[in-house]
Design a protein around this motif. Sequence first.
Motif, PDB file in Angstrom:
ATOM      1  N   MET A 283      -8.728   1.766   4.121  1.00 37.29           N
ATOM      2  CA  MET A 283      -7.915   1.202   3.050  1.00 37.29           C
ATOM      3  C   MET A 283      -8.810   0.985   1.834  1.00 37.29           C
ATOM      4  O   MET A 283      -9.925   0.472   1.964  1.00 37.29           O
ATOM      5  CB  MET A 283      -7.274  -0.107   3.478  1.00 37.29           C
ATOM      6  CG  MET A 283      -6.143   0.074   4.455  1.00 37.29           C
ATOM      7  SD  MET A 283      -5.327  -1.504   4.802  1.00 37.29           S
ATOM      8  CE  MET A 283      -3.658  -0.936   5.017  1.00 37.29           C
TER       9      MET A 283
ATOM     10  N   HIS B 171       0.827  -1.207   0.000  1.00 35.09           N
ATOM     11  CA  HIS B 171       0.000   0.000   0.000  1.00 35.09           C
ATOM     12  C   HIS B 171       0.858   1.252   0.000  1.00 35.09           C
ATOM     13  O   HIS B 171       2.035   1.213   0.305  1.00 35.09           O
ATOM     14  CB  HIS B 171      -0.978   0.018   1.189  1.00 35.09           C
ATOM     15  CG  HIS B 171      -0.339   0.159   2.537  1.00 35.09           C
ATOM     16  ND1 HIS B 171       0.003  -0.927   3.312  1.00 35.09           N
ATOM     17  CD2 HIS B 171      -0.005   1.259   3.252  1.00 35.09           C
ATOM     18  CE1 HIS B 171       0.513  -0.499   4.454  1.00 35.09           C
ATOM     19  NE2 HIS B 171       0.531   0.823   4.441  1.00 35.09           N
TER      20      HIS B 171
ATOM     21  N   GLU C 200      -3.953   3.636   1.558  1.00 31.27           N
ATOM     22  CA  GLU C 200      -4.344   3.799   2.950  1.00 31.27           C
ATOM     23  C   GLU C 200      -4.487   5.292   3.236  1.00 31.27           C
ATOM     24  O   GLU C 200      -3.581   6.074   2.940  1.00 31.27           O
ATOM     25  CB  GLU C 200      -3.283   3.181   3.862  1.00 31.27           C
ATOM     26  CG  GLU C 200      -3.628   3.216   5.319  1.00 31.27           C
ATOM     27  CD  GLU C 200      -2.600   2.485   6.170  1.00 31.27           C
ATOM     28  OE1 GLU C 200      -2.998   1.888   7.171  1.00 31.27           O
ATOM     29  OE2 GLU C 200      -1.390   2.520   5.828  1.00 31.27           O
TER      30      GLU C 200
END
Length: 131
Positions: free
Chosen positions: A48, A9, A57
């Motif tokens: 998220m 992420h 995120e």
Amino acid sequence: MSLIKGIHHTALRCVGEDEMNRTASFYCDILGMRRVRSWGNGRYAVCMIDTGSGLLELFADAEPGRRPGQVDHIALATDDVDACVAACRKQGLAVLQESGPVFIPSEKPYPVCFAFVIGVAGEIIEFFNEL
């Protein structure tokens, strides 16, 4: 053998929960991504969003006045957080947070293990493993 499986992420910090929700709405409602989990509220809200090849995120705790283009950190997916940290230490990189298991209290409990280091160019790198 590579320790890294890919980008897990990228994190963005929003100024407050309202901005975080507007940002999430843009990515989900306009660009067609999907919110996969969220937790906390107010300044401590996090969510998220599935990008299709990793996660975005969003945090609600940025200070007003942040500059455009700022990304908080890059999270790299790995099966061995400790080996990644050890490799960084061997290169003389600073460890910001040691690894350890965490259970994120989202809608469905999210067990993970992660650690943070400062990269060669000053970037913050998170090594991330979904347990």
